[in-house]
Design a protein around this motif. Structure first.
Motif, PDB file in Angstrom:
ATOM      1  N   ARG A   4       0.927  -1.076   0.123  1.00 58.65           N
ATOM      2  CA  ARG A   4       0.021   0.186  -0.086  1.00 58.65           C
ATOM      3  C   ARG A   4       0.875   1.267  -0.264  1.00 58.65           C
ATOM      4  NH1 ARG A   4      -5.182   0.014   3.873  1.00 58.65           N
ATOM      5  NH2 ARG A   4      -5.570   1.927   2.656  1.00 58.65           N
ATOM      6  N   VAL A   5       0.572   2.314  -0.641  1.00 64.87           N
ATOM      7  CA  VAL A   5       1.282   3.596  -0.852  1.00 64.87           C
ATOM      8  C   VAL A   5       0.362   4.600   0.258  1.00 64.87           C
ATOM      9  CG1 VAL A   5       2.145   3.022  -3.060  1.00 64.87           C
ATOM     10  CG2 VAL A   5      -0.074   4.415  -2.906  1.00 64.87           C
ATOM     11  N   PRO A   6       1.064   5.697   0.617  1.00 63.54           N
ATOM     12  CA  PRO A   6       0.249   6.530   1.429  1.00 63.54           C
ATOM     13  C   PRO A   6      -0.860   7.134   0.713  1.00 63.54           C
ATOM     14  CG  PRO A   6       2.633   6.933   1.274  1.00 63.54           C
ATOM     15  CD  PRO A   6       2.376   6.143   0.345  1.00 63.54           C
ATOM     16  N   SER A   7      -2.116   7.242   1.497  1.00 59.84           N
ATOM     17  CA  SER A   7      -3.158   7.748   0.829  1.00 59.84           C
ATOM     18  C   SER A   7      -3.195   9.349   0.892  1.00 59.84           C
ATOM     19  CB  SER A   7      -4.590   7.348   1.857  1.00 59.84           C
ATOM     20  OG  SER A   7      -4.206   8.139   3.070  1.00 59.84           O
ATOM     21  N   THR A   8      -3.903  10.012   0.032  1.00 59.02           N
ATOM     22  CA  THR A   8      -3.945  11.402   0.182  1.00 59.02           C
ATOM     23  C   THR A   8      -3.785  11.896   1.416  1.00 59.02           C
ATOM     24  OG1 THR A   8      -6.215  11.586   0.176  1.00 59.02           O
ATOM     25  CG2 THR A   8      -5.188  11.634  -2.174  1.00 59.02           C
ATOM     26  N   ARG A   9      -4.441  11.503   2.512  1.00 60.17           N
ATOM     27  CA  ARG A   9      -4.637  12.212   3.696  1.00 60.17           C
ATOM     28  C   ARG A   9      -3.149  11.977   4.408  1.00 60.17           C
ATOM     29  NH1 ARG A   9     -10.030  10.330   3.682  1.00 60.17           N
ATOM     30  NH2 ARG A   9     -11.280  12.163   3.679  1.00 60.17           N
ATOM     31  N   GLN A  10      -2.579  10.881   4.346  1.00 59.77           N
ATOM     32  CA  GLN A  10      -1.134  10.395   4.717  1.00 59.77           C
ATOM     33  C   GLN A  10      -0.328  11.221   4.266  1.00 59.77           C
ATOM     34  OE1 GLN A  10      -1.366   6.275   3.909  1.00 59.77           O
ATOM     35  NE2 GLN A  10      -1.630   5.873   6.200  1.00 59.77           N
ATOM     36  N   MET A  11      -0.259  11.495   2.755  1.00 62.23           N
ATOM     37  CA  MET A  11       0.609  12.495   2.203  1.00 62.23           C
ATOM     38  C   MET A  11       0.516  13.805   2.606  1.00 62.23           C
ATOM     39  SD  MET A  11       0.515  11.036  -1.902  1.00 62.23           S
ATOM     40  CE  MET A  11       1.148   9.659  -2.549  1.00 62.23           C
ATOM     41  N   ALA A  12      -0.861  14.225   2.656  1.00 65.46           N
ATOM     42  CA  ALA A  12      -0.943  15.568   3.213  1.00 65.46           C
ATOM     43  C   ALA A  12      -0.100  15.710   4.487  1.00 65.46           C
ATOM     44  CB  ALA A  12      -2.454  15.842   3.366  1.00 65.46           C
ATOM     45  N   ARG A  13      -0.427  14.834   5.512  1.00 66.16           N
ATOM     46  CA  ARG A  13       0.300  14.950   6.827  1.00 66.16           C
ATOM     47  C   ARG A  13       1.781  14.824   6.531  1.00 66.16           C
ATOM     48  NH1 ARG A  13      -4.078  11.448   8.624  1.00 66.16           N
ATOM     49  NH2 ARG A  13      -2.591   9.383   8.401  1.00 66.16           N
ATOM     50  N   GLU A  14       2.252  13.979   5.933  1.00 71.86           N
ATOM     51  CA  GLU A  14       3.645  13.811   5.795  1.00 71.86           C
ATOM     52  C   GLU A  14       4.525  14.666   4.971  1.00 71.86           C
ATOM     53  OE1 GLU A  14       6.906  10.329   3.792  1.00 71.86           O
ATOM     54  OE2 GLU A  14       4.670   9.915   4.021  1.00 71.86           O
ATOM     55  N   TRP A  15       3.813  15.196   4.281  1.00 73.39           N
ATOM     56  CA  TRP A  15       4.648  16.292   3.425  1.00 73.39           C
ATOM     57  C   TRP A  15       4.066  17.874   3.802  1.00 73.39           C
ATOM     58  CZ3 TRP A  15       4.242  11.362   1.055  1.00 73.39           C
ATOM     59  CH2 TRP A  15       5.614  11.000   0.483  1.00 73.39           C
ATOM     60  N   HIS A  61     -11.032  15.653   6.688  1.00 79.61           N
ATOM     61  CA  HIS A  61     -10.008  16.756   6.261  1.00 79.61           C
ATOM     62  C   HIS A  61      -9.114  17.471   7.093  1.00 79.61           C
ATOM     63  CE1 HIS A  61     -11.398  16.450   1.941  1.00 79.61           C
ATOM     64  NE2 HIS A  61     -12.663  16.474   2.300  1.00 79.61           N
ATOM     65  N   ALA A  62      -9.741  17.894   8.063  1.00 81.19           N
ATOM     66  CA  ALA A  62      -8.972  18.521   9.105  1.00 81.19           C
ATOM     67  C   ALA A  62      -7.934  17.925   9.962  1.00 81.19           C
ATOM     68  CB  ALA A  62      -9.921  18.995  10.303  1.00 81.19           C
ATOM     69  N   GLU A  63      -8.202  16.582   9.967  1.00 81.09           N
ATOM     70  CA  GLU A  63      -6.913  15.621  10.353  1.00 81.09           C
ATOM     71  C   GLU A  63      -5.830  15.575   9.479  1.00 81.09           C
ATOM     72  OE1 GLU A  63      -6.516  11.251  12.228  1.00 81.09           O
ATOM     73  OE2 GLU A  63      -8.262  12.012  12.365  1.00 81.09           O
ATOM     74  N   ALA A  64      -6.225  15.398   8.204  1.00 83.61           N
ATOM     75  CA  ALA A  64      -5.221  15.300   7.239  1.00 83.61           C
ATOM     76  C   ALA A  64      -4.546  16.476   6.980  1.00 83.61           C
ATOM     77  CB  ALA A  64      -5.830  14.927   5.813  1.00 83.61           C
ATOM     78  N   ALA A  65      -5.121  17.627   6.919  1.00 90.32           N
ATOM     79  CA  ALA A  65      -4.614  19.066   6.950  1.00 90.32           C
ATOM     80  C   ALA A  65      -3.556  19.413   8.151  1.00 90.32           C
ATOM     81  CB  ALA A  65      -5.440  20.176   6.827  1.00 90.32           C
ATOM     82  N   THR A  66      -3.897  19.016   9.293  1.00 87.31           N
ATOM     83  CA  THR A  66      -3.278  19.561  10.515  1.00 87.31           C
ATOM     84  C   THR A  66      -2.143  18.415  10.881  1.00 87.31           C
ATOM     85  OG1 THR A  66      -5.122  18.655  12.096  1.00 87.31           O
ATOM     86  CG2 THR A  66      -5.119  20.954  11.171  1.00 87.31           C
ATOM     87  N   GLY A  67      -2.487  17.115  10.398  1.00 90.91           N
ATOM     88  CA  GLY A  67      -1.898  16.045  11.016  1.00 90.91           C
ATOM     89  C   GLY A  67      -2.019  15.521  12.430  1.00 90.91           C
ATOM     90  N   GLN A  68      -3.319  16.257  12.954  1.00 87.29           N
ATOM     91  CA  GLN A  68      -3.419  16.052  14.598  1.00 87.29           C
ATOM     92  C   GLN A  68      -4.935  15.374  14.508  1.00 87.29           C
ATOM     93  OE1 GLN A  68      -3.371  20.297  15.988  1.00 87.29           O
ATOM     94  NE2 GLN A  68      -1.590  19.391  17.005  1.00 87.29           N
TER      95      GLN A  68
END
Length: 320
Positions: free
Chosen positions: A34-45, A247-254
């Motif tokens: 599995r590759v990072p999802s869009t939400r995981q990418m948003a958090r990681e980068w 969306h908020a969790e993906a954008a903030t990483g929290q």
């Protein structure tokens, strides 16, 4: 010879693509992983969901990743250094036929995994391994595809042929059925407003169930429909927060709890300002803070709403 482009000069989505591509080439991500999802990418980068979506779409169009049912987006069976096998005519003939159902199901998989912003005609075609123009033969535009996707999703839950006795059990079943659908597909609640409802058959199936449950109690058509809209707005009004939080969790990483913890000093300052005494008293009574539970609020709100409506509905003379 072309001068190499400095990574810092690249758009953010291309830097993500390059990083994931390197992981695949180096074997850190093997075929099927599995590759990072869009939400995981948003958090990681540290990028927006739209940027992460663009990166994942680019990887898919390059043939580096693919989506598998019930698995998600994974590394494809080939990498840039491996020759890609061309299917012969017999192999093409053996692949599943392109149908509207396959297109819609694939589109739902994309939206469930990556959000509505990730849906595109080209992206659906890439996952199905067909030319983008093939999709347009079944859905003339993205707007048409969205309607087809919404209709299919609303059709995943149905009602029993034998309806429960009494208007209230039937309304409760209708509300909980919709809540189940929104829980399963949080993006659904974002598509439909009270002012501009989706006119798709399977959403009207749920509306018909509710209206039929409320009919026959002497309510005039306007009042009956008002009650129907009020109940529906309770379900959808809470459901919109499911996708907003994702969306908020993906954008903030929290997570929600982490975000609230990080704002504890600001909350304490407001409570101690003396300007909001009732607010300070209420939050001060919580031992471990307030736990916002949407499922509990849904049931609590539904009961309170129907308790309040009962005298209005049952106080009317039944229509023969």
């Amino acid at each position: 010879m072309t001068k190499p482009t400095d990574a810092s000069d690249q758009p953010p989505y291309l830097r993500i693509v390059a990083a994931v591509r390197r992981r695949i080439i180096d074997g850190e991500l093997a075929p099927g992983d599995r590759v990072p999802s869009t939400r995981q990418m948003a958090r990681e980068w540290g990028v927006a969901l739209a940027t992460a979506t663009k990166a994942l779409t680019t990887l898919r169009l390059e043939g580096l990743v693919e989506t598998r049912p019930r698995t998600g987006t994974v590394v494809a069976g080939t990498t840039p250094g491996t020759p890609r096998r061309r299917h012969s005519t017999p192999a093409q003939a053996s692949e599943p036929e392109l149908t509207l159902d396959r297109i819609v199901r694939t589109a739902i998989e994309i939206v469930d995994a990556e959000g509505m912003s990730a849906l595109s005609m080209r992206g659906v075609a890439a996952r199905l391994g067909v030319a983008a123009m093939s999709i347009y033969r079944y859905a003339p535009s993205k707007d048409d595809l969205v309607l087809l996707v919404a209709d299919a999703a609303f059709g995943e839950e149905t009602y029993p042929a034998d309806a429960p006795d009494g208007w209230r059990p039937r309304v409760e079943l209708g509300a909980r059925t919709l809540w189940t659908l929104y829980r399963k597909h949080p993006w659904l609640a974002q598509l439909n407003s009270l002012n501009r409802p989706l006119l798709v058959p399977n959403l009207l199936v749920h509306g018909e169930w509710m209206l039929d449950a409320l009919d026959g109690h002497g309510l005039d058509p306007t009042r009956l429909f008002d009650i129907h809209v009020l109940i529906y707005s309770h379900v959808q009004g809470l459901a919109v927060h499911l996708e907003w939080e994702a969306h908020a969790e993906a954008a903030t990483g929290q997570s929600e709890d982490q975000w609230m913890d990080s704002r504890a000093p600001a909350l304490q300052k407001l409570a101690e300002s003396g300007r909001f005494p009732t607010f300070a008293k209420v939050i001060g009574a919580f031992d471990d803070g307030y736990d916002l539970r949407l499922d509990v609020l849904f049931e609590f709100g539904l009961k309170a709403l129907l308790d309040g409506l009962t005298p209005l509905i049952e106080g009317q003379e039944a229509v023969a």
